[in-house]
Design an enzyme around this catalytic site. Structure first.
Site, PDB file in Angstrom:
ATOM      1  N   GLU B  49       0.952   2.794   4.983  1.00 41.86           N
ATOM      2  CA  GLU B  49       0.238   3.523   3.929  1.00 41.86           C
ATOM      3  C   GLU B  49      -0.655   4.632   4.478  1.00 41.86           C
ATOM      4  O   GLU B  49      -0.895   5.633   3.819  1.00 41.86           O
ATOM      5  CB  GLU B  49      -0.593   2.567   3.075  1.00 41.86           C
ATOM      6  CG  GLU B  49       0.236   1.661   2.168  1.00 41.86           C
ATOM      7  CD  GLU B  49       0.665   0.372   2.839  1.00 41.86           C
ATOM      8  OE1 GLU B  49       0.504   0.243   4.085  1.00 41.86           O
ATOM      9  OE2 GLU B  49       1.179  -0.525   2.145  1.00 41.86           O
ATOM     10  N   PHE B 111      -4.515 -13.158  -4.737  1.00 40.53           N
ATOM     11  CA  PHE B 111      -3.612 -12.746  -3.664  1.00 40.53           C
ATOM     12  C   PHE B 111      -3.462 -11.224  -3.651  1.00 40.53           C
ATOM     13  O   PHE B 111      -3.237 -10.614  -4.686  1.00 40.53           O
ATOM     14  CB  PHE B 111      -2.240 -13.420  -3.857  1.00 40.53           C
ATOM     15  CG  PHE B 111      -1.229 -12.960  -2.843  1.00 40.53           C
ATOM     16  CD1 PHE B 111      -1.385 -13.270  -1.492  1.00 40.53           C
ATOM     17  CD2 PHE B 111      -0.128 -12.190  -3.225  1.00 40.53           C
ATOM     18  CE1 PHE B 111      -0.463 -12.841  -0.558  1.00 40.53           C
ATOM     19  CE2 PHE B 111       0.790 -11.763  -2.284  1.00 40.53           C
ATOM     20  CZ  PHE B 111       0.628 -12.085  -0.937  1.00 40.53           C
ATOM     21  N   GLN B 112      -3.625 -10.651  -2.493  1.00 46.11           N
ATOM     22  CA  GLN B 112      -3.546  -9.190  -2.294  1.00 46.11           C
ATOM     23  C   GLN B 112      -4.547  -8.428  -3.170  1.00 46.11           C
ATOM     24  O   GLN B 112      -4.238  -7.373  -3.697  1.00 46.11           O
ATOM     25  CB  GLN B 112      -2.120  -8.673  -2.494  1.00 46.11           C
ATOM     26  CG  GLN B 112      -1.196  -9.107  -1.363  1.00 46.11           C
ATOM     27  CD  GLN B 112       0.088  -8.301  -1.273  1.00 46.11           C
ATOM     28  OE1 GLN B 112       0.597  -7.794  -2.264  1.00 46.11           O
ATOM     29  NE2 GLN B 112       0.625  -8.192  -0.068  1.00 46.11           N
ATOM     30  N   LYS B 161      -2.162  -4.229 -12.428  1.00 43.82           N
ATOM     31  CA  LYS B 161      -0.721  -4.399 -12.647  1.00 43.82           C
ATOM     32  C   LYS B 161      -0.403  -4.547 -14.135  1.00 43.82           C
ATOM     33  O   LYS B 161       0.566  -3.969 -14.632  1.00 43.82           O
ATOM     34  CB  LYS B 161      -0.222  -5.623 -11.871  1.00 43.82           C
ATOM     35  CG  LYS B 161       1.297  -5.739 -11.906  1.00 43.82           C
ATOM     36  CD  LYS B 161       1.821  -6.893 -11.073  1.00 43.82           C
ATOM     37  CE  LYS B 161       3.345  -6.930 -11.137  1.00 43.82           C
ATOM     38  NZ  LYS B 161       3.903  -8.058 -10.390  1.00 43.82           N
ATOM     39  N   MET B 477      -8.939  13.824  26.083  1.00 43.11           N
ATOM     40  CA  MET B 477     -10.267  14.355  25.783  1.00 43.11           C
ATOM     41  C   MET B 477     -11.352  13.366  26.228  1.00 43.11           C
ATOM     42  O   MET B 477     -12.378  13.772  26.766  1.00 43.11           O
ATOM     43  CB  MET B 477     -10.395  14.646  24.286  1.00 43.11           C
ATOM     44  CG  MET B 477     -11.657  15.399  23.930  1.00 43.11           C
ATOM     45  SD  MET B 477     -11.818  16.974  24.804  1.00 43.11           S
ATOM     46  CE  MET B 477     -11.096  18.090  23.603  1.00 43.11           C
TER      47      MET B 477
END
Lengths: 180, 563
Positions: B49, B111-112, B161, B477
């Site tokens: 993502e 969940f999630q 959802k 760097m």
């Protein structure tokens, strides 16, 4: 420098955490914060007491203004204002002290709002100086518990802190992409 | 007609002119992914993502449109945070749709489930949680408006959802009015005139411009303004491309790895005209000694940027394009006011030209393959006609120094947050926006490994991105700082356990090349640029090379370490 800032915001969930998050995320200090619905129920007024030098206060005001849910920000430093806060204080009250407490309440124009065999619970409102004086005098009598609201403030005279009028400058009302 | 939340989302995207989304599916996105199945919106499915948001960001920076990504709840949403923070720091307009668990489960540690609105609050311009399908269309309209107006930035919309499944009548609002959000585009005329008067009486003026020039599309106006008054100009990293990099008035980038001419001009100037730049500490060096003799004019659409780091004498809140246009108008009208201006600054211009001649950007060529040489060759071979994404670190600074960006929106780089792993997914986004353009990600061997999984995305969608890895087997760097300030203790920075990038490219179905010496550079770069595949070019450069000039952190700009 101590400042009282009034913030008119949309009355929506999550707005308070945006405001407080702004302060914590940028390392600004909040001394106290009072929030409640305003005259228009779609908005809330937040009274914030904060400290900082001119540059910090300027940033606080600008950053608050930048939040999408913030309608209007006012720094009371720029005007005469009245402010009040409220404390509830529970005191030991035995035979020896009851009289003295009642006298104090009267002098400071407070109220006794709860009584038990061993305690008085008092309500006092006023500006910071008055409450400070009251607490100094009452402290020796034995404070069991204390809660206070932090100040709310309003401009003196007929001045009101109105939200911005609808602006039409820029023509971006319709959501068109004015940058291109 | 009633539509589901998922359908409303897609219809709304179409109304906003969105043709591409960068996405990753999950349980909570199912109604939306299913609805997208029937739509003609291009769906670039990434492998992580973070890649989706960087790709949307690259798409936005290259095209000027709002970038859009869609991810699932919980880990899908939390994986976007780095991408969102990157876009927020650089003021890039994005709308990120994250999906949330069912409304009735919110707050139950379902969940999630993650409170993504809470998590991203400090790094979005604004955010929404949609708990009622009736709000969805309005919120999307507002989100796109907020993302691209004023000082642009990312807006997150978290959709439960059940909202994506629920139905209601769909009507896309044609107007937005948010009473508390009304950016100021038109600069104050009195302030503009005051600024011009100050410019007319200055002897050593310098223009210092940033990303605001790009986001407001003001580069034509800037060119006109600078040329009319012969103002020497320096850009921040974010401002590169806003002014032609090969123009005689251009001094190069300023700041920590800026040119000698730019940093000295700032230090000795009597007037800084800052436009769409926010005085980042990497640009200013030690704040107290930034432009010590100069008055400062600052044009910015975001009032919080004004006098935040540097005290400003003449603030102008407004859109860069509008303000510059107005300034040019006034100059053309009142030419008389500027009749002495060119004579006034002649000596100054001469001095600057001398600095440019005496201290150009340079490096030592000693037979060992140098990264700067590779960038120079990329510039020469493409004639500047490419979109360059960079990762973060030495690769980024060499790209900024040795590639001359001629047009806006040709450099995609994480300027504010400094996000390693940004460049490659961003180049995927840019290539989606411009399938025919040459898109090159200039990477380090460290950075590329942060989002290397997106090779699969690039190959799947046949995106011929070229990844030039300046491979020095170090986190270069950080190694440079260790060399200069930590007595060469190279703790954690030696990356000798990297994959064989050529084989890795081939494993993903991409093309891979390796360059080990100068003589191979032109040949292989040309071969790579001509092929039509996702390509890695592993360039084995001098591991000890440092980026110069360098202003040590916290030092004033004039204290540059030269080569």
């Amino acid at each position: 420098m101590r400042h009282i800032i009034s913030v008119l915001v949309e009355n929506e969930f999550g707005v308070l955490s945006r405001i407080s998050g702004l302060f914590s995320g940028r390392g600004f200090n909040i001394e106290s914060l009072c929030v409640a619905e305003s005259l228009d129920p779609t908005t809330s007024t937040m009274t914030i007491v904060t400290t900082g030098n001119d540059a910090i206060i300027e940033q606080i005001l600008k950053q608050l203004n930048k939040l999408i849910n913030v309608i209007k920000v006012t720094d009371f430093k720029e005007m005469d204002y009245v402010s009040r806060e409220m404390i509830l204080v529970k005191l030991h009250a035995d035979e020896k002290t009851r009289e003295e407490i009642l006298r104090m309440v009267e002098i400071f124009r407070g109220k006794i709002i709860d009584v038990s065999t061993k305690t008085y619970t008092l309500l006092i409102t006023g500006d910071e100086e008055k409450l400070k004086a009251f607490l100094t005098l009452i402290k020796p009598l034995g404070i069991k518990e204390l809660v206070r609201t932090g100040p709310i403030a309003m401009a003196r005279g007929d001045r009101t802190i109105k939200p911005k009028e609808k602006q039409t400058k820029g023509g971006e009302e319709n959501g068109e992409d004015v940058l291109r | 007609m009633k539509k589901t939340g998922a359908q409303i989302l897609i219809e709304s995207l179409k109304m906003e002119g969105v043709d591409t989304i960068f996405c990753y599916p999950g349980g909570a996105t199912l109604y939306i992914t299913d609805a997208l199945h029937y739509s003609d919106i291009k769906q670039i499915v990434v492998r992580h993502e973070q890649g989706a948001v960087h790709a949307a960001d690259g798409y936005s920076r290259a095209s000027g449109k709002v970038g859009v990504s869609l991810v699932t709840s919980g880990p899908g949403a939390t994986n976007t945070v780095t991408g969102i923070a990157t876009a927020c720091m650089d003021s890039i307009p994005l709308v990120i749709f994250s999906c949330q668990v069912n409304t009735m489960l919110i707050g139950n540690d379902a969940f999630q489930e993650a409170d993504i609105v809470g998590i991203t609050r400090p790094c979005t311009k604004h955010s929404y949680l949609v708990k009622d399908v009736k709000d969805l269309a309005r919120i999307i309209k507002e989100a796109f408006y907020i993302a691209r107006s004023g000082r642009p930035g990312p807006v997150l919309i978290d959709i439960s959802k059940d909202v994506s499944a629920a139905t209601c009548d769909f009507k896309y609002p044609d107007k937005v009015f948010i009473r508390s959000y009304q950016p100021t585009y038109i600069g104050h005329l009195g302030q503009i005139k005051k600024a011009l008067k100050t410019i007319a009486s200055s002897k050593r003026p310098v223009l210092y411009t940033g990303g605001g020039i790009i986001s407001s599309g003001a580069s034509q106006e800037l060119l006109k303004f600078a040329e009319k008054l012969s103002l020497p100009i320096t850009n921040t990293l974010m401002g590169l491309g806003g002014f032609p990099g090969n123009h005689p008035l251009f001094l190069g980038m300023l700041g920590m790895h800026g040119t000698y001419a730019a940093n000295m001009a700032i230090t000795e100037s009597d007037l800084i005209i800052a436009i769409g730049s926010r005085f980042d500490d990497r640009a200013t060096g030690k704040v107290e000694e930034f432009a010590p003799h100069a008055k400062i004019i600052h044009v910015d659409i975001d009032p919080t940027s004004i006098s935040k780091n540097i005290k400003v004498d003449i603030p102008i809140v407004g859109d860069s394009k509008h303000v510059l246009k107005k300034m040019v108008e006034i100059i053309e009208k009142d030419e008389e006011d500027f009749k002495d201006h060119h004579t006034n600054i002649a000596e100054w211009i001469q001095k600057i030209d001398q600095w440019k001649k005496d201290y150009p950007l340079t490096y030592v060529r000693n037979g060992i393959l140098k990264p700067q040489y590779v960038i120079e060759r990329i510039y020469e071979l493409t004639k500047g006609n490419a979109i360059i994404a960079t990762e973060v670190g030495q690769n980024q600074m060499w790209a900024a120094q040795f590639f001359k960006f001629l047009k806006p929106r040709t450099i995609l780089t994480s300027g504010g947050l400094g996000t390693m792993g940004y460049g490659f997914p961003a180049s995927i986004g840019a290539q989606v926006a411009f399938p025919k353009s040459l898109v090159i990600d200039i990477a380090g061997d460290g950075s590329i490994q942060m989002n290397i999984q997106e090779l699969a995305t690039a190959v799947q969608f046949k995106l011929p991105v070229k990844i030039v890895i300046l491979n020095n087997k170090y986190l270069g760097m950080v190694r440079q700082w260790q060399e200069l300030f930590y007595e060469k203790r190279y703790t954690w920075t030696h990356m000798d356990h990297a994959p064989d990038f050529v084989k890795l490219a081939e494993a993903y179905g991409a093309a891979g090349y390796r360059i080990t010496k100068e003589e191979e550079v032109d040949d292989i770069l040309q071969k790579a640029f001509r092929n039509n595949k996702t390509t890695i070019i592993d360039v084995q450069v001098n591991p000890e090379e440092c980026v110069y000039p360098m202003v040590p952190a916290g030092a004033p700009l004039k204290d540059m370490l030269l080569v």
